[in-house]
Design an enzyme around this catalytic site. Structure first.
Site, PDB file in Angstrom:
ATOM      1  N   CYS A 217       0.828  -1.209   0.000  1.00 53.93           N
ATOM      2  CA  CYS A 217       0.000   0.000   0.000  1.00 53.93           C
ATOM      3  C   CYS A 217       0.866   1.266   0.000  1.00 53.93           C
ATOM      4  O   CYS A 217       1.527   1.546  -0.988  1.00 53.93           O
ATOM      5  CB  CYS A 217      -1.006  -0.022   1.147  1.00 53.93           C
ATOM      6  SG  CYS A 217      -2.309   1.246   0.956  1.00 53.93           S
TER       7      CYS A 217
ATOM      8  N   HIS B 189      -3.946  -4.887  -0.078  1.00 53.13           N
ATOM      9  CA  HIS B 189      -3.545  -5.357   1.249  1.00 53.13           C
ATOM     10  C   HIS B 189      -3.631  -6.882   1.327  1.00 53.13           C
ATOM     11  O   HIS B 189      -4.710  -7.423   1.582  1.00 53.13           O
ATOM     12  CB  HIS B 189      -4.456  -4.744   2.314  1.00 53.13           C
ATOM     13  CG  HIS B 189      -4.223  -3.295   2.526  1.00 53.13           C
ATOM     14  ND1 HIS B 189      -3.258  -2.815   3.371  1.00 53.13           N
ATOM     15  CD2 HIS B 189      -4.802  -2.207   1.963  1.00 53.13           C
ATOM     16  CE1 HIS B 189      -3.265  -1.498   3.344  1.00 53.13           C
ATOM     17  NE2 HIS B 189      -4.192  -1.103   2.488  1.00 53.13           N
TER      18      HIS B 189
ATOM     19  N   GLU C 115      -2.628  -8.736   3.674  1.00 53.61           N
ATOM     20  CA  GLU C 115      -2.945  -9.122   5.058  1.00 53.61           C
ATOM     21  C   GLU C 115      -4.431  -9.014   5.360  1.00 53.61           C
ATOM     22  O   GLU C 115      -4.893  -9.510   6.387  1.00 53.61           O
ATOM     23  CB  GLU C 115      -2.118  -8.274   6.037  1.00 53.61           C
ATOM     24  CG  GLU C 115      -2.582  -6.858   6.263  1.00 53.61           C
ATOM     25  CD  GLU C 115      -2.275  -5.873   5.134  1.00 53.61           C
ATOM     26  OE1 GLU C 115      -2.630  -4.696   5.285  1.00 53.61           O
ATOM     27  OE2 GLU C 115      -1.702  -6.278   4.097  1.00 53.61           O
TER      28      GLU C 115
END
Length: 194
Positions: free
Chosen positions: A77, A176, A178
């Site tokens: 990001c 993202h 995660e």
């Protein structure tokens, strides 16, 4: 395996640490030069504002260190955006790993881009085992332009942009991993195998 997650006054680092934990990896959040230099892998995540983040990096000379690293390095990001040459966000000179400009999406009352997009034009070992039906989660108002040499995946929101970049040991992703469920876990696992 030692994984260093670079601490630089940006948000979203906790979710990356939790993702590493879910993968059975003990990652260290740090801005210590020696810890970062000796790590097997380095992750450079973040949400936030480009100029403030660059200030923090420069104060601690992390901007210099990042350019000298040889181990696999993964920007996420804001981490992707800071690896580029320049960001329109407060007219910020960035790290210059990728000779790419970061621009703001046109003001169409649709910013920031929040949601799920698929990855297209895949050309990276980070996406091994995935195809163009793989969706990842995005939250951003700025995007990296497409570069024929360094863009390894694209996506579309208002316009096409670089979803992922790669140069030498540096990998980066605008979305993202995660926060992207099974697809994100696969991408992170692929990074850890590099």
């Amino acid at each position: 395996m030692e994984v260093a997650v670079i601490k630089y006054n940006a948000g979203n680092v906790k979710s990356v640490l939790y993702a590493m934990e879910r993968l059975g990896v003990n990652a260290t959040l740090t801005d210590d030069w020696e810890t970062i230099k000796k790590a097997d892998k380095v992750i450079f995540p973040g949400q936030g504002e480009a100029s403030t983040a660059m200030e923090y990096l420069k104060e601690r000379k992390l901007d210099q260190l990042i350019k000298e690293l040889n181990q696999p390095f993964f920007g996420i990001c804001l981490g992707l955006q800071l690896l580029c040459d320049y960001s329109e966000e407060y007219d910020t000179e960035c790290l210059g790993i990728f000779p790419i400009k970061v621009k703001k999406f046109p003001p169409l009352n649709k910013v920031p881009h929040i949601g799920w997009n698929n990855l297209e034009n895949l050309k990276t070992p980070l996406l091994e085992g995935l195809d163009e039906s793989a969706y990842v989660y995005y939250v951003h108002s700025y995007y990296a332009e497409i570069n024929l040499k360094y863009t390894i995946a694209t996506t579309h929101y208002i316009n096409d942009f670089s979803a992922m970049l790669h140069k030498d040991n540096y990998y980066a992703m605008q979305g993202h991993p995660e926060k992207s469920s099974v697809v994100g876990e696969k991408i992170l696992n692929n990074f850890l195998k590099l």
